[in-house]
Scaffold this active site. Sequence first.
Site, PDB file in Angstrom:
ATOM      1  N   LYS A 222       0.820  -1.226   0.000  1.00 19.29           N
ATOM      2  CA  LYS A 222       0.000   0.000   0.000  1.00 19.29           C
ATOM      3  C   LYS A 222       0.847   1.268   0.000  1.00 19.29           C
ATOM      4  O   LYS A 222       2.035   1.244   0.280  1.00 19.29           O
ATOM      5  CB  LYS A 222      -1.007  -0.041   1.151  1.00 19.29           C
ATOM      6  CG  LYS A 222      -2.165  -0.973   0.809  1.00 19.29           C
ATOM      7  CD  LYS A 222      -3.292  -0.933   1.791  1.00 19.29           C
ATOM      8  CE  LYS A 222      -4.424  -1.855   1.290  1.00 19.29           C
ATOM      9  NZ  LYS A 222      -5.429  -2.118   2.311  1.00 19.29           N
ATOM     10  N   ARG A 262      -3.570  -9.947   4.934  1.00 14.46           N
ATOM     11  CA  ARG A 262      -4.067 -10.072   3.552  1.00 14.46           C
ATOM     12  C   ARG A 262      -2.977  -9.545   2.625  1.00 14.46           C
ATOM     13  O   ARG A 262      -2.645  -8.365   2.667  1.00 14.46           O
ATOM     14  CB  ARG A 262      -5.350  -9.267   3.397  1.00 14.46           C
ATOM     15  CG  ARG A 262      -5.942  -9.293   1.992  1.00 14.46           C
ATOM     16  CD  ARG A 262      -7.162  -8.394   1.914  1.00 14.46           C
ATOM     17  NE  ARG A 262      -7.737  -8.396   0.585  1.00 14.46           N
ATOM     18  CZ  ARG A 262      -7.277  -7.679  -0.427  1.00 14.46           C
ATOM     19  NH1 ARG A 262      -6.238  -6.888  -0.271  1.00 14.46           N
ATOM     20  NH2 ARG A 262      -7.861  -7.744  -1.606  1.00 14.46           N
TER      21      ARG A 262
HETATM   22  N1  PMM Z   1      -7.455  -3.821   0.877  1.00 20.70           N
HETATM   23  C1  PMM Z   1      -7.799  -3.880  -0.415  1.00 20.70           C
HETATM   24  C2  PMM Z   1      -8.891  -4.676  -0.842  1.00 20.70           C
HETATM   25  N2  PMM Z   1      -9.586  -5.422   0.044  1.00 20.70           N
HETATM   26  N3  PMM Z   1      -9.940  -6.152   2.244  1.00 20.70           N
HETATM   27  C3  PMM Z   1      -9.618  -6.092   3.538  1.00 20.70           C
HETATM   28  N4  PMM Z   1     -10.322  -6.822   4.434  1.00 20.70           N
HETATM   29  N5  PMM Z   1      -8.584  -5.327   4.009  1.00 20.70           N
HETATM   30  C4  PMM Z   1      -7.837  -4.551   3.177  1.00 20.70           C
HETATM   31  O1  PMM Z   1      -6.929  -3.855   3.662  1.00 20.70           O
HETATM   32  C5  PMM Z   1      -8.158  -4.564   1.789  1.00 20.70           C
HETATM   33  C6  PMM Z   1      -9.239  -5.389   1.355  1.00 20.70           C
HETATM   34  C7  PMM Z   1      -7.037  -3.073  -1.406  1.00 20.70           C
HETATM   35  O2  PMM Z   1      -5.934  -3.775  -1.893  1.00 20.70           O
HETATM   36  P1  PMM Z   1      -5.921  -4.563  -3.313  1.00 20.70           P
HETATM   37  O3  PMM Z   1      -6.445  -3.593  -4.354  1.00 20.70           O
HETATM   38  O4  PMM Z   1      -4.520  -4.920  -3.556  1.00 20.70           O
HETATM   39  O5  PMM Z   1      -6.798  -5.763  -3.211  1.00 20.70           O
END
Ligand code: PMM
Length: 286
Positions: A222, A262
């Site tokens: 991030k 995650r």
């Molecule tokens: N971050 C993203 C998408 N989904 N879900 C949860 N529970 N926590 C997060 O921090 C989160 C998420 C954004 O990241 P991505 O675009 O790489 O999926």
Amino acid sequence: MSAGTGAPLLPAPGRCAVMGVLNVTPDSFSDGGRYLSREDALAHAHAIWRRGADVIDVGGESTRPGSERVDAETELARVLPVIRTLAAEGIVLSVDTTRAAVAAAAVEAGARVINDVSGGLADPDMAKVAADAGVPWILMHWRGHSRDMTALATYDDVVTEVRDELSARVDAALAAGVREDAVVLDPGLGFAKLAEHDWALLHGLDAVRSLGFPVLVGASRKRFLGRLLADAEGEPRPPSGREVATAAVSALAASAGAWGVRVHDVGASLDAVLVAEAWRSGRARG
Ligand code: PMM
């Protein structure tokens, strides 16, 4: 993991769980477009499952700051075939969606966890879907859709406000009939947060844990890591160069008692949480 069997609802690998990300989207910030074809999505899922993911989080809508929404049909068409195929192979899946209809269809297709970055705020029907499905529901801290969220990153005391806003989401979930052992909380790093908020939340993770539910940390690649690793000109490090920092966060999150992390690179973070667990227990593995 199903309700009413007496088995734990959540994957419980005896260490911090590793949730691998599978974004079936053209525009996610770090892997957008890489797994949009079904073959590429399945191949990536198989690779991260073999590498040791405890659950794979399948998403069909980007939550990148500033991104526009896709319609429910598009989201369903992206995630359902992938979920159906992988679930039939016994792979543990969560669905990353803020839409109740998508969550319901995904659970029907075999997803065993609902990951809702809006914590139930985006869709008033989500709580009922989660309650009826009886599967774990990850409630992330959220203040608005991606298009608007940067403007919502205003806090006097981010740790207390995030804790209290999550606590309100838990109350709403339980009132809708969601089981207490189905709730997972997530501070929502990068969602209506500036870098200083993300670091304050990691530093204060205990405040979120004090609500008494398992906590998931989503720091992978991030922006706040890009800023931390900026070059001499102050240019943020691009997402592809944030993997070591991500793994460091995974080790520290595991040490701080997170239920799970995650991440995009499952192998690096699994190694990191194994180190954290061996350090914590003072024991060699096996
Ligand atoms: N971050 C993203 C998408 N989904 N879900 C949860 N529970 N926590 C997060 O921090 C989160 C998420 C954004 O990241 P991505 O675009 O790489 O999926």
